[in-house]
Write an enzyme that holds these catalytic residues in place. Structure first.
Site, short mmCIF file in Angstrom:
data_model
loop_
_atom_site.label_atom_id
_atom_site.label_comp_id
_atom_site.label_asym_id
_atom_site.label_seq_id
_atom_site.Cartn_x
_atom_site.Cartn_y
_atom_site.Cartn_z
N GLU A 158 15.89 30.59 105.60
CA GLU A 158 15.78 30.49 104.36
C GLU A 158 14.47 30.99 103.86
O GLU A 158 13.88 30.88 103.00
CB GLU A 158 16.36 29.38 103.56
N CYS B 72 20.20 25.29 111.28
CA CYS B 72 19.43 24.13 112.26
C CYS B 72 21.08 23.17 112.62
O CYS B 72 22.04 23.12 112.59
CB CYS B 72 18.31 24.03 111.12
N HIS C 297 15.58 28.83 110.82
CA HIS C 297 15.38 28.72 109.38
C HIS C 297 15.20 29.94 108.13
O HIS C 297 14.33 30.16 107.78
CB HIS C 297 14.13 27.84 108.62
#
Ligand code: MN
Length: 244
Positions: free
Chosen positions: A216, A111, A214
Site C-alpha cells: 500500500e 504484514c 507494505h
C-alpha cells in the site's frame, strides 16, 4: 458494480475524546485505485457485530498492518522480544479471517495481517526477529516507506508470481516478527535473501495471499505492487458476482 472491501483498522488511544479508529490512508487509497470500495471495520463495533453482519455486504477482506499478535493464538507464551498487543483487534481479526476463509472470500493480508492469517490457519510466528531469527538482513528499514530496501524471490509457479509477473522484486520492510511454520494448506510464495518467509498463499482458496511487506506504500510508484491490489479487487468482484 464495484466490490466492497472490508478493511481492518487499529485503535487510536489517547484522551477519552480522541479514542477511536486509526488506519493509514494508503490502504483505502490503494483499494479505490484498484477499483474497489473500501469499508473500514472498526474495532469497537465488534462488541455487537459478528463477521457475518459485515460479510452480508462485503466481498473481500483486507487485513492491514499493526501491532503484534498475542502468541496465545499460535500456542506460545510471550517471550522477551514481543511488542505491544491489542486483544480487541486480535479477537476481531482472527474471527474475520476464519469466517472469510470458510466462505472462500478473497483475503489480502498485509504484514500483521499475513501473520494473523497464518496463525488462524494453524501456523506459527517468530515473535521477534532480533532475538529468534538468525538472518542478518535489515527488516526494519529507515528509508522512505515507498522504497524497497531488500529483495525477495517470488516462488516460481505460485499465484503471487502469476499476479506480479515477476520472480525477483524489491520490497519495503517494517516488521520485527515473521512466519515460523507455514500453516497447513498454505505455502511459501516469497522469501528474502536471508531465508525469511515474505509471502504466503493458500493452495485451496481462490485468493488468500499474505505479504510481509507494505504494497500500500509502494503502488503509487511501483506498477508491480499495484497488480496485487488489482488482482485482489478483481477476485472480490468475481466473488460478488457469483461466488457468494
Ligand atoms: Mn522484510
Amino acid at each position: 458494480m464495484k466490490p466492497w472491501i472490508g478493511v481492518t483498522a487499529g485503535s487510536q488511544t489517547g484522551s477519552a475524546d480522541l479514542e477511536g479508529v486509526w488506519l493509514a490512508g494508503d490502504y483505502t487509497d490503494a483499494v479505490v485505485a484498484a477499483g474497489g470500495v473500501p469499508v473500514i471495520l472498526p474495532l469497537g463495533a465488534a462488541v455487537r457485530l459478528e463477521p457475518a453482519d459485515w460479510f452480508a455486504r462485503v466481498d473481500g477482506l483486507l487485513l492491514t498492518g499493526g501491532v503484534d499478535l498475542d502468541p496465545v493464538f499460535f500456542g506460545e507464551e510471550p517471550r522477551r522480544g514481543l511488542g505491544e498487543v491489542c486483544p480487541e483487534r486480535d479477537r476481531l481479526e482472527t474471527a474475520l479471517v476464519e469466517e472469510a476463509l470458510m466462505r472462500d472470500m478473497p483475503v489480502l493480508a498485509i504484514c500483521r495481517g499475513m501473520q494473523v492469517m497464518n496463525a488462524v490457519a494453524g501456523g506459527t510466528l517468530i515473535q521477534d526477529l532480533a532475538t529468534e531469527w538468525r538472518g542478518s538482513l535489515l527488516h526494519r528499514q529507515r528509508a522512505p516507506r515507498w522504497y524497497g530496501t531488500h529483495g525477495v524471490d517470488v516462488t516460481p509457479g505460485s499465484k503471487l508470481a502469476e499476479i506480479l509477473g515477476e520472480e525477483s522484486i524489491r520490497v519495503n520492510s517494517f516488521h520485527h516478527q515473521g512466519i515460523k511454520e507455514v500453516a497447513p494448506g498454505m505455502r511459501v510464495a516469497a522469501r528474502s535473501g536471508d531465508g525469511l518467509i515474505e509471502a504466503i498463499e493458500s493452495a485451496r482458496h481462490r485468493f488468500a495471499i499474505g505479504v510481509q511487506w507494505h504494497p500500500e506504500n509502494m503502488w503509487r510508484k511501483d506498477a508491480v505492487q499495484r497488480r496485487l491490489f488489482e488482482a485482489f479487487v478483481r477476485a472480490a468482484a468475481g466473488f460478488a458476482s457469483g461466488g457468494k
